[in-house]
Write a protein that holds these residues in place. Structure first.
Motif, short mmCIF file in Angstrom:
data_model
loop_
_atom_site.label_atom_id
_atom_site.label_comp_id
_atom_site.label_asym_id
_atom_site.label_seq_id
_atom_site.Cartn_x
_atom_site.Cartn_y
_atom_site.Cartn_z
N VAL A 1 -4.08 9.00 -11.65
CA VAL A 1 -3.37 9.56 -12.79
C VAL A 1 -2.08 8.79 -13.07
CG1 VAL A 1 -2.10 11.59 -13.59
CG2 VAL A 1 -4.37 11.86 -12.57
N ARG A 2 -1.43 8.31 -12.02
CA ARG A 2 -0.17 7.57 -12.20
C ARG A 2 -0.38 6.20 -12.83
NH1 ARG A 2 0.97 9.20 -6.96
NH2 ARG A 2 0.75 7.08 -6.14
N HIS A 3 -1.59 5.65 -12.69
CA HIS A 3 -1.83 4.28 -13.16
C HIS A 3 -2.90 4.30 -14.24
CE1 HIS A 3 0.65 2.32 -10.10
NE2 HIS A 3 0.19 3.24 -9.27
N ALA A 4 -2.44 4.29 -15.49
CA ALA A 4 -3.35 4.38 -16.63
C ALA A 4 -4.21 3.14 -16.79
CB ALA A 4 -2.55 4.63 -17.91
N ASN A 5 -3.87 2.06 -16.08
CA ASN A 5 -4.64 0.83 -16.21
C ASN A 5 -5.91 0.82 -15.36
OD1 ASN A 5 -2.86 0.74 -13.96
ND2 ASN A 5 -3.02 -1.50 -13.85
N VAL A 6 -6.09 1.82 -14.49
CA VAL A 6 -7.30 1.85 -13.66
C VAL A 6 -8.51 2.14 -14.54
CG1 VAL A 6 -8.48 2.93 -11.72
CG2 VAL A 6 -6.02 2.54 -11.62
N ALA A 7 -9.53 1.29 -14.40
CA ALA A 7 -10.73 1.40 -15.25
C ALA A 7 -11.92 1.96 -14.51
CB ALA A 7 -11.08 0.03 -15.83
N GLY A 8 -11.85 2.06 -13.18
CA GLY A 8 -12.99 2.58 -12.44
C GLY A 8 -12.79 2.50 -10.94
N VAL A 9 -13.70 3.17 -10.21
CA VAL A 9 -13.66 3.24 -8.75
C VAL A 9 -15.00 2.75 -8.23
CG1 VAL A 9 -13.42 4.76 -6.76
CG2 VAL A 9 -12.06 5.19 -8.83
N LEU A 10 -14.96 1.86 -7.24
CA LEU A 10 -16.16 1.20 -6.70
C LEU A 10 -16.27 1.47 -5.21
CD1 LEU A 10 -15.59 -2.23 -8.49
CD2 LEU A 10 -16.87 -0.25 -9.36
N THR A 11 -17.44 1.94 -4.74
CA THR A 11 -17.61 2.29 -3.34
C THR A 11 -18.99 1.88 -2.83
OG1 THR A 11 -18.58 4.52 -3.57
CG2 THR A 11 -16.19 4.33 -3.82
N GLY A 12 -19.24 2.21 -1.56
CA GLY A 12 -20.54 1.98 -0.93
C GLY A 12 -20.94 3.18 -0.11
N HIS A 13 -21.35 2.94 1.17
CA HIS A 13 -21.53 3.98 2.18
C HIS A 13 -22.85 4.74 2.09
CE1 HIS A 13 -20.11 6.57 5.37
NE2 HIS A 13 -19.84 7.62 4.60
N ALA A 14 -23.36 4.98 0.88
CA ALA A 14 -24.52 5.86 0.71
C ALA A 14 -25.86 5.12 0.81
CB ALA A 14 -24.45 6.59 -0.62
N HIS A 15 -25.84 3.78 0.79
CA HIS A 15 -27.06 2.96 0.84
C HIS A 15 -27.99 3.25 -0.35
CE1 HIS A 15 -26.89 1.33 5.14
NE2 HIS A 15 -25.76 2.01 4.96
N THR A 16 -27.45 3.77 -1.41
CA THR A 16 -28.23 4.01 -2.62
C THR A 16 -27.30 3.93 -3.82
OG1 THR A 16 -29.81 5.52 -3.68
CG2 THR A 16 -27.92 6.52 -2.60
N SER A 17 -27.82 3.43 -4.92
CA SER A 17 -26.99 3.34 -6.12
C SER A 17 -26.78 4.73 -6.70
CB SER A 17 -27.65 2.42 -7.15
OG SER A 17 -28.97 2.84 -7.42
N ALA A 18 -25.57 4.98 -7.17
CA ALA A 18 -25.23 6.26 -7.76
C ALA A 18 -24.01 6.09 -8.65
CB ALA A 18 -24.94 7.31 -6.68
N SER A 19 -23.81 7.05 -9.53
CA SER A 19 -22.64 7.01 -10.40
C SER A 19 -22.18 8.41 -10.71
CB SER A 19 -22.94 6.25 -11.70
OG SER A 19 -23.91 6.95 -12.47
N GLY A 20 -20.91 8.53 -11.04
CA GLY A 20 -20.32 9.81 -11.40
C GLY A 20 -18.96 9.54 -12.00
N THR A 21 -18.11 10.55 -12.00
CA THR A 21 -16.77 10.38 -12.54
C THR A 21 -15.75 11.07 -11.63
OG1 THR A 21 -16.96 12.37 -13.93
CG2 THR A 21 -17.56 10.25 -14.93
N LEU A 22 -14.54 10.57 -11.68
CA LEU A 22 -13.40 11.17 -11.00
C LEU A 22 -12.16 10.91 -11.84
CD1 LEU A 22 -12.30 12.52 -8.33
CD2 LEU A 22 -11.75 10.19 -7.59
#
Length: 240
Positions: A166-187
């Protein structure tokens, strides 16, 4: 326009196939036609956190474009990680885009947490070029994926991350791993993209004995992110 590949969970040393599968993916990425600006690896580089596993990973993760990495829950040896692959928090400053990968690992645990040091580092990197878009990455998904075992070892205290975003309006997305499967959502109104696994592929949200069934026979896969005009488009591709 920025185009960058995103792989995760190579788990060097886990099986005899961890090295050839990683080699196959890197060869494929290095031979892609057209423009590729960077390669991101979001954690679980080594399976047992052994120095020799990180040395193998360093040799494998070679490219003519920048490669940046962060630790996962299997990377429980920060000294060996840093000696072979560089700092546990790494930033890539492209001409029109910043990518910051942070350490979300917790000693002796499989779930994740962005501690004060990691958050302060992210805050500093994101504030360096506030007029340019930026992506934040780490290993553990900050959202539930509908896979109970994976959700039990996701990022904890997500509100700390949300406050940063919220403090940084320039952030365009969040990228992760861990699940060993492709997935998408929002935060916090931002896309969250989970890269598929290189070592193995999660098959279904249905669990067996507290674990998600995985396949070591399906091909490794990666995410290809295309960012243009403030919009992120992600393609998921197997490497046959």
């Amino acid at each position: 326009m920025a185009v960058f590949a995103h792989i995760s969970d190579i788990h060097i040393g886990a099986t005899d196939q961890s090295v050839p599968r990683t080699e196959r993916v890197l060869r494929h990425l290095n031979e892609l036609p057209g423009r590729l600006d960077a390669i991101l690896v979001t954690g679980d580089i080594a399976d047992h956190a052994l120095p020799e596993e990180y040395e193998i990973a360093r040799a494998l993760l070679k490219s003519d474009v920048p490669v940046i990495v962060c630790p996962g829950n299997h990377d429980q040896n920060p000294e060996a990680f840093t000696a072979a692959l560089g700092p546990v928090n790494q930033a890539l400053r492209l001409p029109d885009l910043t990518i910051a990968l942070a350490d979300s690992s917790l000693p002796g645990r499989d779930d994740g947490y962005l501690g004060d040091e990691a958050l302060a580092w992210l805050d500093g990197v994101l504030g360096e070029r506030p007029d340019l878009p930026a992506f934040v990455g780490f290993h553990h998904p900050p959202i539930k994926l509908g896979v109970p075992y994976v959700d039990s070892i996701m990022l904890q205290a997500v509100e700390r991350l949300e406050a940063l975003l919220v403090r940084h309006a320039n952030v365009a997305g969040v990228l992760t791993g861990h699940a060993h499967t492709s997935a998408s959502g929002t935060l916090a109104g931002l896309p969250v993209i989970v890269a598929p696994g290189v070592l193995s592929t999660g098959l279904t949200p249905v669990e067996t004995s507290g674990r998600v069934p995985v396949s070591y026979d399906l091909p490794p896969a990666y995410a290809l992110h295309v960012f243009e005009g403030g919009r992120l488009v992600t393609h998921f591709r197997p490497v046959l």
